[in-house]
Design a protein around this motif. Structure first.
Motif, PDB file in Angstrom:
ATOM      1  N   VAL A   1      12.057  -3.507  25.523  1.00  0.00           N
ATOM      2  CA  VAL A   1      11.731  -2.098  25.792  1.00  0.00           C
ATOM      3  C   VAL A   1      10.229  -1.859  25.741  1.00  0.00           C
ATOM      4  O   VAL A   1       9.766  -0.735  25.950  1.00  0.00           O
ATOM      5  N   LEU A   2       9.452  -2.921  25.479  1.00  0.00           N
ATOM      6  CA  LEU A   2       8.004  -2.790  25.388  1.00  0.00           C
ATOM      7  C   LEU A   2       7.393  -2.675  26.779  1.00  0.00           C
ATOM      8  O   LEU A   2       7.409  -3.615  27.566  1.00  0.00           O
ATOM      9  N   THR A   3       6.858  -1.510  27.098  1.00  0.00           N
ATOM     10  CA  THR A   3       6.164  -1.264  28.359  1.00  0.00           C
ATOM     11  C   THR A   3       4.914  -0.438  28.071  1.00  0.00           C
ATOM     12  O   THR A   3       4.778   0.151  26.990  1.00  0.00           O
ATOM     13  N   ALA A   4       4.010  -0.380  29.048  1.00  0.00           N
ATOM     14  CA  ALA A   4       2.809   0.434  28.887  1.00  0.00           C
ATOM     15  C   ALA A   4       3.176   1.909  28.717  1.00  0.00           C
ATOM     16  O   ALA A   4       2.581   2.621  27.904  1.00  0.00           O
ATOM     17  N   SER A   5       4.179   2.348  29.463  1.00  0.00           N
ATOM     18  CA  SER A   5       4.626   3.747  29.349  1.00  0.00           C
ATOM     19  C   SER A   5       5.226   4.016  27.976  1.00  0.00           C
ATOM     20  O   SER A   5       5.019   5.094  27.391  1.00  0.00           O
ATOM     21  N   GLN A   6       5.981   3.040  27.460  1.00  0.00           N
ATOM     22  CA  GLN A   6       6.589   3.203  26.150  1.00  0.00           C
ATOM     23  C   GLN A   6       5.528   3.292  25.059  1.00  0.00           C
ATOM     24  O   GLN A   6       5.642   4.081  24.120  1.00  0.00           O
ATOM     25  N   ILE A   7       4.476   2.484  25.190  1.00  0.00           N
ATOM     26  CA  ILE A   7       3.388   2.530  24.214  1.00  0.00           C
ATOM     27  C   ILE A   7       2.728   3.909  24.201  1.00  0.00           C
ATOM     28  O   ILE A   7       2.440   4.474  23.135  1.00  0.00           O
ATOM     29  N   LYS A   8       2.504   4.488  25.375  1.00  0.00           N
ATOM     30  CA  LYS A   8       1.912   5.824  25.449  1.00  0.00           C
ATOM     31  C   LYS A   8       2.826   6.859  24.796  1.00  0.00           C
ATOM     32  O   LYS A   8       2.361   7.783  24.122  1.00  0.00           O
ATOM     33  N   GLU A   9       4.144   6.694  24.988  1.00  0.00           N
ATOM     34  CA  GLU A   9       5.099   7.614  24.377  1.00  0.00           C
ATOM     35  C   GLU A   9       5.059   7.502  22.854  1.00  0.00           C
ATOM     36  O   GLU A   9       5.105   8.511  22.147  1.00  0.00           O
ATOM     37  N   TRP A  10       4.969   6.261  22.350  1.00  0.00           N
ATOM     38  CA  TRP A  10       4.857   6.082  20.901  1.00  0.00           C
ATOM     39  C   TRP A  10       3.656   6.835  20.358  1.00  0.00           C
ATOM     40  O   TRP A  10       3.754   7.575  19.374  1.00  0.00           O
ATOM     41  N   LEU A  11       2.516   6.639  20.998  1.00  0.00           N
ATOM     42  CA  LEU A  11       1.270   7.196  20.477  1.00  0.00           C
ATOM     43  C   LEU A  11       1.308   8.724  20.434  1.00  0.00           C
ATOM     44  O   LEU A  11       0.716   9.343  19.546  1.00  0.00           O
ATOM     45  N   SER A  12       1.985   9.318  21.393  1.00  0.00           N
ATOM     46  CA  SER A  12       2.070  10.780  21.424  1.00  0.00           C
ATOM     47  C   SER A  12       3.106  11.315  20.437  1.00  0.00           C
ATOM     48  O   SER A  12       3.131  12.513  20.152  1.00  0.00           O
ATOM     49  N   SER A  13       3.948  10.421  19.889  1.00  0.00           N
ATOM     50  CA  SER A  13       5.046  10.847  19.016  1.00  0.00           C
ATOM     51  C   SER A  13       4.809  10.534  17.543  1.00  0.00           C
ATOM     52  O   SER A  13       5.532  11.047  16.688  1.00  0.00           O
ATOM     53  N   LEU A  14       3.832   9.679  17.241  1.00  0.00           N
ATOM     54  CA  LEU A  14       3.587   9.317  15.840  1.00  0.00           C
ATOM     55  C   LEU A  14       3.097  10.530  15.054  1.00  0.00           C
ATOM     56  O   LEU A  14       2.284  11.316  15.537  1.00  0.00           O
ATOM     57  N   THR A  15       3.596  10.678  13.843  1.00  0.00           N
ATOM     58  CA  THR A  15       3.170  11.775  12.977  1.00  0.00           C
ATOM     59  C   THR A  15       2.768  11.215  11.614  1.00  0.00           C
ATOM     60  O   THR A  15       3.227  10.154  11.192  1.00  0.00           O
ATOM     61  N   GLU A  16       1.912  11.954  10.914  1.00  0.00           N
ATOM     62  CA  GLU A  16       1.377  11.459   9.646  1.00  0.00           C
ATOM     63  C   GLU A  16       2.328  11.762   8.497  1.00  0.00           C
ATOM     64  O   GLU A  16       2.814  12.890   8.343  1.00  0.00           O
ATOM     65  N   HIS A  17       2.576  10.749   7.680  1.00  0.00           N
ATOM     66  CA  HIS A  17       3.447  10.889   6.518  1.00  0.00           C
ATOM     67  C   HIS A  17       2.929   9.991   5.400  1.00  0.00           C
ATOM     68  O   HIS A  17       2.138   9.071   5.626  1.00  0.00           O
ATOM     69  N   ASP A  18       3.405  10.261   4.197  1.00  0.00           N
ATOM     70  CA  ASP A  18       3.205   9.307   3.111  1.00  0.00           C
ATOM     71  C   ASP A  18       4.092   8.106   3.375  1.00  0.00           C
ATOM     72  O   ASP A  18       5.304   8.249   3.609  1.00  0.00           O
ATOM     73  N   VAL A  19       3.497   6.927   3.358  1.00  0.00           N
ATOM     74  CA  VAL A  19       4.245   5.719   3.712  1.00  0.00           C
ATOM     75  C   VAL A  19       4.074   4.671   2.611  1.00  0.00           C
ATOM     76  O   VAL A  19       2.947   4.414   2.152  1.00  0.00           O
ATOM     77  N   ARG A  20       5.188   4.094   2.196  1.00  0.00           N
ATOM     78  CA  ARG A  20       5.139   2.912   1.335  1.00  0.00           C
ATOM     79  C   ARG A  20       5.196   1.702   2.252  1.00  0.00           C
ATOM     80  O   ARG A  20       6.192   1.470   2.935  1.00  0.00           O
ATOM     81  N   LEU A  21       4.110   0.955   2.256  1.00  0.00           N
ATOM     82  CA  LEU A  21       3.887  -0.075   3.270  1.00  0.00           C
ATOM     83  C   LEU A  21       3.855  -1.461   2.652  1.00  0.00           C
ATOM     84  O   LEU A  21       3.221  -1.678   1.617  1.00  0.00           O
ATOM     85  N   ARG A  22       4.547  -2.395   3.294  1.00  0.00           N
ATOM     86  CA  ARG A  22       4.455  -3.807   2.927  1.00  0.00           C
ATOM     87  C   ARG A  22       4.315  -4.632   4.205  1.00  0.00           C
ATOM     88  O   ARG A  22       5.170  -4.557   5.095  1.00  0.00           O
ATOM     89  N   ILE A  23       3.210  -5.392   4.288  1.00  0.00           N
ATOM     90  CA  ILE A  23       2.930  -6.216   5.466  1.00  0.00           C
ATOM     91  C   ILE A  23       2.506  -7.602   4.983  1.00  0.00           C
ATOM     92  O   ILE A  23       1.709  -7.714   4.042  1.00  0.00           O
TER      93      ILE A  23
ATOM     94  N   HIS B   1       0.851  -1.190   0.000  1.00  0.00           N
ATOM     95  CA  HIS B   1       0.000   0.000   0.000  1.00  0.00           C
ATOM     96  C   HIS B   1       0.884   1.237   0.000  1.00  0.00           C
ATOM     97  O   HIS B   1       1.998   1.218   0.509  1.00  0.00           O
ATOM     98  N   HIS B   2       0.381   2.312  -0.582  1.00  0.00           N
ATOM     99  CA  HIS B   2       1.008   3.630  -0.488  1.00  0.00           C
ATOM    100  C   HIS B   2      -0.064   4.558   0.052  1.00  0.00           C
ATOM    101  O   HIS B   2      -1.072   4.809  -0.598  1.00  0.00           O
ATOM    102  N   LEU B   3       0.127   5.055   1.271  1.00  0.00           N
ATOM    103  CA  LEU B   3      -0.941   5.779   1.957  1.00  0.00           C
ATOM    104  C   LEU B   3      -0.378   6.763   2.965  1.00  0.00           C
ATOM    105  O   LEU B   3       0.810   6.748   3.267  1.00  0.00           O
ATOM    106  N   LYS B   4      -1.259   7.619   3.459  1.00  0.00           N
ATOM    107  CA  LYS B   4      -0.893   8.481   4.584  1.00  0.00           C
ATOM    108  C   LYS B   4      -1.159   7.710   5.867  1.00  0.00           C
ATOM    109  O   LYS B   4      -2.264   7.210   6.077  1.00  0.00           O
ATOM    110  N   ALA B   5      -0.149   7.620   6.725  1.00  0.00           N
ATOM    111  CA  ALA B   5      -0.294   6.853   7.966  1.00  0.00           C
ATOM    112  C   ALA B   5       0.547   7.489   9.055  1.00  0.00           C
ATOM    113  O   ALA B   5       1.509   8.222   8.781  1.00  0.00           O
ATOM    114  N   HIS B   6       0.165   7.221  10.296  1.00  0.00           N
ATOM    115  CA  HIS B   6       0.947   7.687  11.430  1.00  0.00           C
ATOM    116  C   HIS B   6       2.087   6.703  11.675  1.00  0.00           C
ATOM    117  O   HIS B   6       1.877   5.507  11.857  1.00  0.00           O
ATOM    118  N   ILE B   7       3.296   7.254  11.689  1.00  0.00           N
ATOM    119  CA  ILE B   7       4.485   6.423  11.805  1.00  0.00           C
ATOM    120  C   ILE B   7       5.524   7.155  12.663  1.00  0.00           C
ATOM    121  O   ILE B   7       5.523   8.382  12.737  1.00  0.00           O
TER     122      ILE B   7
END
Length: 410
Positions: free
Chosen positions: A270-292, A223-229
């Motif tokens: 490094v996966l913790t509940a606090s780390q997850i909250k930090e990720w969510l507050s730091s993600l920004t929207e960009h054009d992303v070339r995605l392969r999953i 996919h090529h889309l706008k996503a938070h990354i």
């Protein structure tokens, strides 16, 4: 992209349970417990694909918690991060989380259902029944465990119905015996479509590299889309976090992908509940070339050893302190297992989980490219409440392609 998840937890107790003072579960509490649960499972099952539903397990333990006192209560509340809560607060918050997830004007994306199956003639304390009804909206149903085949069929039919056919044969007839008195079942079902849908035409075979250095060809969606990354570095590991939201609802799937193939376990550390909250507050929207990759995981886990890793040991002893559920004595957990299944493909996402408690008497990548061609962690999160509905990791998608049909189609 379509995803289906099935999870089941079976706890067998011998003799009788007790009711406990309530402990409320906020989203933060649930997130801390969810991550701890995932960490325990991943440590006990190194190198394996993993899928579990922390929220489903929380609901089942919550119903059990209503019957506990003493050391048993303390061990449960401490493990579930509820020991700092005032009496009665914990279940009120869990009730709130559940009601928010179901408060959609259209058909809700998440279904939460709970039930108590009681042996005909076995007396459960009225207060325990009332509190289960209030906090968990539990149905109370009578069955005859002496006819184990019939009891298993009745419960399995209900579970299959409430999970849209995704969870089948949760119990077998040999799991009940003349000492069986009560089965607590919690089921979660989720179905959603991606906000930005994938197309079959862009899916193609690509190489997926495993942690042992070996490689396999698997169907990779594109996919090529706008996503938070976001791009992050912790200690000696760098990785990306990507959010894929579901259409019309406040639920997202998050992918955590290390830059280097071998760094999946460093990311998990490094996966913790606090780390997850930090990720969510730091993600920004960009054009992303995605392969999953398309992927499927079906796993059955022994949760008894997982719960013991949380120092929940009293439940498995004859001294288990569970007096609030019934006047009968000597109730304890004899076994615990967790079964889960997840499928992801182009169409959307579908997930289900059940938790049952059986009680008896006795990379280095270009910026804004996200290519999941090596092991990664994923989670499905209810964004409004912050509750982590499902967590897992993909280590080897090759073993998840049913009869090679995905590969043959390409």
């Amino acid at each position: 992209m379509r995803c289906a998840i099935l999870c089941s937890l079976l706890l067998s107790l011998l003799r009788n349970p007790k009711i406990c003072s309530t402990t409320s579960v906020s989203a933060d509490d649930n997130s801390h417990f969810a991550v701890d649960l995932y960490q325990a499972i991943s440590t006990l099952h190194p190198g394996q694909n993993i899928i579990c539903s922390p929220f489903s397990i929380t609901l089942a333990l919550g119903m059990l918690l209503l019957g506990a006192k003493g050391t048993t209560l303390h061990q449960l509340t401490q493990a579930m991060k509820l020991d700092k809560r005032s009496e009665g607060e914990e279940f009120s918050i869990l009730k709130h989380l559940s009601s928010v997830m179901l408060s959609h004007s259209q058909e809700p994306p998440v279904s939460l259902v709970n039930a108590l199956y009681v042996q005909d003639g076995f007396t459960i304390k009225e207060r325990y029944l009332q509190r289960n009804k209030y906090y968990f909206s539990s149905d109370i149903r009578a069955v005859n465990f002496q006819d184990s085949a019939s009891a298993a069929r009745i419960i399995n039919t209900w579970v299959e119905s409430t999970t849209k056919g995704k969870i089948r044969n949760l119990f077998s007839s040999d799991e009940f015996n003349p000492l069986s008195r009560l089965v607590l079942v919690s089921a979660i079902y989720f179905k959603g479509k991606w906000k930005h849908k994938f197309t079959m035409e862009t899916t193609e075979l690509m190489t997926f590299t495993k942690t042992d250095g070996s490689a396999t060809e698997i169907p990779m969606m594109s996919h090529h889309l706008k996503a938070h990354i976001g791009h992050f570095s912790n200690e000696d590991v760098s990785y990306q976090v990507l959010e894929l939201p579901y259409e019309g609802h406040e639920i997202s799937m998050f992918f955590v992908l290390p830059d280097q193939v071998m760094d999946i376990h460093k990311v998990e550390k490094v996966l913790t509940a606090s780390q997850i909250k930090e990720w969510l507050s730091s993600l920004t929207e960009h054009d992303v070339r995605l392969r999953i990759p398309r992927f499927k995981i079906e796993e059955k886990l022994d949760l008894k050893e997982t719960l013991k890793a949380f120092r929940i040991t009293e439940l498995f002893l004859s001294s288990s302190d569970l007096p609030e559920m019934t006047d009968s004595a000597d109730v304890y957990v004899t076994s615990a297992s967790h079964k889960a299944f997840i499928e992801v493909n182009e169409e959307g996402s579908e997930a289900a989980a059940t938790t049952g408690i059986h009680i008896a008497a006795i990379m280095s990548m270009q910026q804004h490219q996200f290519v999941a061609d090596h092991p990664f962690v994923f989670l499905i999160r209810h964004n409004k409440t912050g509750a982590l509905l499902f967590m897992g990791r993909v280590m080897n998608p090759e073993i998840m392609n049913t009869e090679g049909r995905d590969t043959e189609a390409l």
